[in-house]
Write a protein that holds these residues in place. Structure first.
Motif, PDB file in Angstrom:
ATOM      1  N   PHE A  24       0.807  -1.223   0.000  1.00 29.42           N
ATOM      2  CA  PHE A  24       0.000   0.000   0.000  1.00 29.42           C
ATOM      3  C   PHE A  24       0.841   1.274   0.000  1.00 29.42           C
ATOM      4  N   ASP A  25       2.009   1.226   0.624  1.00 27.81           N
ATOM      5  CA  ASP A  25       2.820   2.441   0.754  1.00 27.81           C
ATOM      6  C   ASP A  25       3.885   2.584  -0.325  1.00 27.81           C
ATOM      7  N   THR A  26       4.225   1.485  -0.997  1.00 28.21           N
ATOM      8  CA  THR A  26       5.281   1.538  -2.017  1.00 28.21           C
ATOM      9  C   THR A  26       4.776   1.141  -3.398  1.00 28.21           C
ATOM     10  N   LEU A  27       4.230  -0.069  -3.525  1.00 29.19           N
ATOM     11  CA  LEU A  27       3.841  -0.553  -4.846  1.00 29.19           C
ATOM     12  C   LEU A  27       2.667   0.212  -5.447  1.00 29.19           C
ATOM     13  N   PHE A  28       1.602   0.386  -4.685  1.00 28.16           N
ATOM     14  CA  PHE A  28       0.443   1.084  -5.239  1.00 28.16           C
ATOM     15  C   PHE A  28       0.762   2.538  -5.619  1.00 28.16           C
ATOM     16  N   PRO A  29       1.449   3.313  -4.748  1.00 28.47           N
ATOM     17  CA  PRO A  29       1.805   4.677  -5.151  1.00 28.47           C
ATOM     18  C   PRO A  29       2.708   4.712  -6.385  1.00 28.47           C
ATOM     19  N   ARG A  32       0.437   4.311  -9.398  1.00 24.76           N
ATOM     20  CA  ARG A  32      -0.387   5.484  -9.688  1.00 24.76           C
ATOM     21  C   ARG A  32       0.454   6.655 -10.201  1.00 24.76           C
ATOM     22  N   ASN A  33       1.646   6.806  -9.646  1.00 21.38           N
ATOM     23  CA  ASN A  33       2.508   7.912 -10.061  1.00 21.38           C
ATOM     24  C   ASN A  33       3.048   7.726 -11.474  1.00 21.38           C
ATOM     25  N   ASN A  34       3.080   6.476 -11.940  1.00 25.10           N
ATOM     26  CA  ASN A  34       3.664   6.189 -13.252  1.00 25.10           C
ATOM     27  C   ASN A  34       2.663   5.638 -14.257  1.00 25.10           C
ATOM     28  N   LEU A  66     -16.125   3.338 -22.113  1.00 19.55           N
ATOM     29  CA  LEU A  66     -14.809   3.981 -22.169  1.00 19.55           C
ATOM     30  C   LEU A  66     -14.454   4.223 -23.629  1.00 19.55           C
ATOM     31  N   HIS A  67     -14.181   5.486 -23.978  1.00 23.11           N
ATOM     32  CA  HIS A  67     -14.015   5.840 -25.387  1.00 23.11           C
ATOM     33  C   HIS A  67     -12.574   6.130 -25.780  1.00 23.11           C
ATOM     34  N   SER A  68     -11.693   6.251 -24.832  1.00 24.93           N
ATOM     35  CA  SER A  68     -10.318   6.639 -25.163  1.00 24.93           C
ATOM     36  C   SER A  68      -9.335   5.978 -24.205  1.00 24.93           C
ATOM     37  N   VAL A  69      -8.057   6.077 -24.551  1.00 23.24           N
ATOM     38  CA  VAL A  69      -7.000   5.558 -23.679  1.00 23.24           C
ATOM     39  C   VAL A  69      -7.047   6.268 -22.335  1.00 23.24           C
ATOM     40  N   ASP A  70      -7.311   7.580 -22.357  1.00 26.72           N
ATOM     41  CA  ASP A  70      -7.395   8.333 -21.106  1.00 26.72           C
ATOM     42  C   ASP A  70      -8.524   7.797 -20.224  1.00 26.72           C
ATOM     43  N   ASP A  71      -9.666   7.461 -20.850  1.00 27.53           N
ATOM     44  CA  ASP A  71     -10.786   6.894 -20.086  1.00 27.53           C
ATOM     45  C   ASP A  71     -10.369   5.578 -19.429  1.00 27.53           C
ATOM     46  N   ILE A  72      -9.662   4.749 -20.188  1.00 27.25           N
ATOM     47  CA  ILE A  72      -9.214   3.447 -19.678  1.00 27.25           C
ATOM     48  C   ILE A  72      -8.251   3.632 -18.514  1.00 27.25           C
ATOM     49  N   ILE A  73      -7.291   4.520 -18.686  1.00 31.61           N
ATOM     50  CA  ILE A  73      -6.297   4.763 -17.638  1.00 31.61           C
ATOM     51  C   ILE A  73      -6.956   5.342 -16.391  1.00 31.61           C
ATOM     52  N   ASN A  74      -7.930   6.225 -16.584  1.00 31.06           N
ATOM     53  CA  ASN A  74      -8.637   6.793 -15.430  1.00 31.06           C
ATOM     54  C   ASN A  74      -9.383   5.705 -14.655  1.00 31.06           C
ATOM     55  N   SER A  75      -9.979   4.761 -15.371  1.00 31.25           N
ATOM     56  CA  SER A  75     -10.682   3.662 -14.702  1.00 31.25           C
ATOM     57  C   SER A  75      -9.705   2.774 -13.944  1.00 31.25           C
ATOM     58  N   LEU A  76      -8.573   2.469 -14.568  1.00 34.07           N
ATOM     59  CA  LEU A  76      -7.556   1.645 -13.911  1.00 34.07           C
ATOM     60  C   LEU A  76      -7.007   2.340 -12.668  1.00 34.07           C
ATOM     61  N   HIS A  77      -6.821   3.649 -12.750  1.00 31.14           N
ATOM     62  CA  HIS A  77      -6.335   4.420 -11.603  1.00 31.14           C
ATOM     63  C   HIS A  77      -7.351   4.351 -10.462  1.00 31.14           C
ATOM     64  N   ARG A  78      -8.627   4.515 -10.791  1.00 35.14           N
ATOM     65  CA  ARG A  78      -9.669   4.470  -9.769  1.00 35.14           C
ATOM     66  C   ARG A  78      -9.778   3.077  -9.157  1.00 35.14           C
ATOM     67  N   TRP A  79      -9.701   2.056  -9.992  1.00 32.50           N
ATOM     68  CA  TRP A  79      -9.757   0.680  -9.478  1.00 32.50           C
ATOM     69  C   TRP A  79      -8.589   0.394  -8.542  1.00 32.50           C
ATOM     70  N   GLU A  81      -7.132   2.657  -6.614  1.00 31.29           N
ATOM     71  CA  GLU A  81      -7.453   3.326  -5.350  1.00 31.29           C
ATOM     72  C   GLU A  81      -8.472   2.523  -4.544  1.00 31.29           C
ATOM     73  N   GLU A  82      -9.353   1.816  -5.247  1.00 27.80           N
ATOM     74  CA  GLU A  82     -10.377   0.995  -4.589  1.00 27.80           C
ATOM     75  C   GLU A  82      -9.858  -0.404  -4.255  1.00 27.80           C
ATOM     76  N   ASP A  83      -8.609  -0.704  -4.648  1.00 30.14           N
ATOM     77  CA  ASP A  83      -7.991  -2.021  -4.440  1.00 30.14           C
ATOM     78  C   ASP A  83      -8.866  -3.135  -5.001  1.00 30.14           C
ATOM     79  N   ARG A  84      -9.324  -2.930  -6.247  1.00 30.25           N
ATOM     80  CA  ARG A  84     -10.158  -3.941  -6.904  1.00 30.25           C
ATOM     81  C   ARG A  84      -9.297  -5.111  -7.372  1.00 30.25           C
ATOM     82  N   LYS A  85      -9.805  -6.327  -7.203  1.00 26.41           N
ATOM     83  CA  LYS A  85      -9.067  -7.531  -7.588  1.00 26.41           C
ATOM     84  C   LYS A  85      -9.463  -7.924  -9.013  1.00 26.41           C
TER      85      LYS A  85
END
Length: 232
Positions: A24-29, A32-34, A66-79, A81-85
């Motif tokens: 949570f403190d190293t891998l997830f950040p 998200r940062n990259n 999801l219509h664009s790469v940005d939409d896809i990346i935004n969903s992955l970023h949110r997932w 944060e939600e720690d979705r499996k």
């Protein structure tokens, strides 16, 4: 704790071999940062597959288009944060973490008792495998680039969400079938009660790791791997 007739040890990672805080403190950040790096990786077949799965899951689970790469990346970023499996999230996390491990920016955390236990169990003729919600690629990274060196030479199999959910009995049936072992010849190690319950129902031997921050809520518990002893 003394056990007998065990031929195979299947172990979880987070909270079992490795600290929850590391994830949570190293891998997830780091992910998200990259995450923006994925935009330059769209020719990668694994990324393409993960993006396609993300679009399908967003539609299926969230009724979202999801219509664009940005939409896809935004969903992955949110997932994240939600720690979705979810498999596509785990796939792209592994891809980006590989960059960090290979550059030396990331080192996989393992508890001090893990390496000696792996070596001891292998010397006793017991094979060791990993079952984690993180992708197989990510599993190989955390042990291949660990703070204790390359530990993958001690490991024979890796299982992730492509096999099934960690709280589903059928997943453990599939694993024992793939390993060609009777369920009662396999010891499953985890910190999570629901995972142990599913493995137990499938016939596995089970032990809960009660690391710092884990509440003991299973019949058989140890605080580290050194307490797991096998009778001849």
């Amino acid at each position: 704790m003394k056990l007998k007739d065990i031929k195979y040890i299947l172990t979880d990672i987070e909270g079992t071999t490795s600290s929850v805080q590391f994830v949570f403190d190293t891998l997830f950040p780091y992910f998200r940062n990259n995450i923006g790096m994925l935009k330059s990786m769209t020719s990668n077949l694994e990324v393409q597959k993960a993006f396609k799965q993300t679009v399908e899951l967003a539609s299926e689970l969230e009724n979202k288009k999801l219509h664009s790469v940005d939409d896809i990346i935004n969903s992955l970023h949110r997932w994240s944060e939600e720690d979705r499996k979810l498999t596509p999230l785990k796939t792209v996390q592994g891809i980006l973490w590989a960059t960090g491990y290979e550059s030396g920016e990331l080192k996989g955390h393992v508890y001090p008792d893990v390496k000696p236990a792996f070596i001891r169990w292998k010397e006793q003729g017991i094979d060791i495998g990993i079952f984690s919600s993180g992708s197989i690629a990510a599993q190989k990274q955390i042990f291949g680039f660990s703070e204790e060196g390359d530990l993958t030479t001690n490991l024979s199999h890796y299982f992730d969400t492509t096999t099934g959910g960690k709280r589903d009995v059928e997943t453990y049936n599939k694993i024992s079938t793939e390993l060609q072992l009777n369920p009662n010849e396999i010891l499953f190690l985890s910190d999570i009660h629901q995972e142990l319950e599913a493995a137990d129902e499938a016939g596995f031997k089970t032990v809960q790791l009660v690391r710092e921050g884990t509440e003991a809520n299973w019949e058989h518990t140890v605080v580290d791997f050194s307490q797991i002893i096998f009778n001849k």
